[in-house]
Design an enzyme around this catalytic site. Sequence first.
Site, PDB file in Angstrom:
ATOM      1  N   LYS A 119       4.144  -0.179  -8.417  1.00 47.05           N
ATOM      2  CA  LYS A 119       2.871   0.373  -8.899  1.00 47.05           C
ATOM      3  C   LYS A 119       2.817   0.394 -10.425  1.00 47.05           C
ATOM      4  O   LYS A 119       1.745   0.250 -11.005  1.00 47.05           O
ATOM      5  CB  LYS A 119       2.598   1.756  -8.301  1.00 47.05           C
ATOM      6  CG  LYS A 119       2.255   1.663  -6.816  1.00 47.05           C
ATOM      7  CD  LYS A 119       1.393   2.801  -6.308  1.00 47.05           C
ATOM      8  CE  LYS A 119       0.917   2.481  -4.886  1.00 47.05           C
ATOM      9  NZ  LYS A 119       0.259   3.556  -4.203  1.00 47.05           N
ATOM     10  N   LYS A 201       3.217  -6.942   0.753  1.00 46.27           N
ATOM     11  CA  LYS A 201       2.591  -6.072   1.760  1.00 46.27           C
ATOM     12  C   LYS A 201       1.064  -6.065   1.608  1.00 46.27           C
ATOM     13  O   LYS A 201       0.557  -6.167   0.490  1.00 46.27           O
ATOM     14  CB  LYS A 201       3.221  -4.685   1.617  1.00 46.27           C
ATOM     15  CG  LYS A 201       2.326  -3.499   1.816  1.00 46.27           C
ATOM     16  CD  LYS A 201       3.074  -2.209   1.602  1.00 46.27           C
ATOM     17  CE  LYS A 201       2.297  -1.331   0.644  1.00 46.27           C
ATOM     18  NZ  LYS A 201       1.705  -0.158   1.225  1.00 46.27           N
ATOM     19  N   LYS A 204      -4.460  -1.655   0.501  1.00 49.41           N
ATOM     20  CA  LYS A 204      -5.909  -1.462   0.428  1.00 49.41           C
ATOM     21  C   LYS A 204      -6.452  -1.662  -0.977  1.00 49.41           C
ATOM     22  O   LYS A 204      -7.621  -1.961  -1.163  1.00 49.41           O
ATOM     23  CB  LYS A 204      -6.330  -0.115   1.022  1.00 49.41           C
ATOM     24  CG  LYS A 204      -5.728   1.117   0.393  1.00 49.41           C
ATOM     25  CD  LYS A 204      -6.312   2.358   1.041  1.00 49.41           C
ATOM     26  CE  LYS A 204      -5.294   3.275   1.667  1.00 49.41           C
ATOM     27  NZ  LYS A 204      -4.157   3.689   0.831  1.00 49.41           N
TER      28      LYS A 204
END
Length: 336
Positions: A119, A201, A204
């Site tokens: 992130k 992965k 969203k």
Amino acid sequence: MNQATNTPKKRIFSGVQPTGNLTIGNYLGAIKNWTALQEDYDCLYCVVNQHAITVRQDPANLRKSTYETLALYLAAGLDPEKNTLFIQSHVSAHAELAWVLNCYTMFGELSRMTQFKDKSAKNADNINAGLFTYPVLMAADILLYQADLVPVGIDQKQHVELTRDIAVRFNSIYSDTFTIPEPYMPKTGTKIMSLQEPTKKMSKSDANENATVRILDDKDTIIRKFNLAFTDSDTVVRYGEDKPGVSNLMSIYSCFTGKSFEEITKDFEGKGYGDFKLAVGEACADALAPVQSRFKELMKDKAYLEAVAKNGAETASYLARKTLSKVYRKVGFVQF
Ligand code: AQP
């Protein structure tokens, strides 16, 4: 039996961040499995909106996504009479316990979290302290409720392991306080991959819309996205490390149809990827159709969603306060 609560059913805690339209990764890796657990476990499912702000969110979208995520829990089949469904920011004990646990979590441990590294790379202009300490808030979420099991996709397993380490450390300093939770992972669907980059992965918040299938995508969109999915140059539908794209589609198909990889390979023998991708798209769209229609109904009834969240927060607050007050007593905070 839950040791801490002395209740006959084991307790489960899990949650999803309202960071946008949920994907079939969130559905297959999390929510769909939760519905199968509601009869046998004492379950708390939270919309973890405090985690969401570790990445900058538009406030109006965050509010909308929070309602939508709760509605999706219900639309997927979670019964509010059997599960405690609530919104994280409605139970202040999460933030309170997180502060205490921050003081029992090592900088080095947090630095090793792969999600923090991923992130931070994705949000290089906003590597805030919350992004770094996110796993501590997650530990607080779980430990507050003395959860035995935490159903998560494989991406969150490392955070559950850190939660265990924090709990063991705290218990060994102050005597038994927290139940030591275990990650609980489904056999398939633990890691649904991006349709465009199948070694990554499905997320969203992926900027490439064709990489994700959303729970609320319409049938045409679902079929188009699967049709565009990255595969490889041969045509054999076979599961294997050398075929990440096809293997990902097989996992998705298996989750929606219950078929094994061997059966899938047999069904598509001699057929090309075109037929296979269409079948995956149709199976996915058909499985999601009832969820989508229930979701539409629920979103028309905001008062009902608010009542579910309010009741859930009351139950959750009661349970959370019991743990928090025990923790405060053990660390030496004065309580009247
Ligand atoms: N691709 C996935 N495959 C299987 N399970 C998945 N989960 C998420 N993506 C996949 C599981 O969904 C639950 C909720 O996840 P989350 O929203 O709290 O956080 P996340 O893992 O960071 O999910 P996203 O979709 O990748 O969100 P963004 O893009 O906002 O970071 C968890 O149980 C997770 O394992």
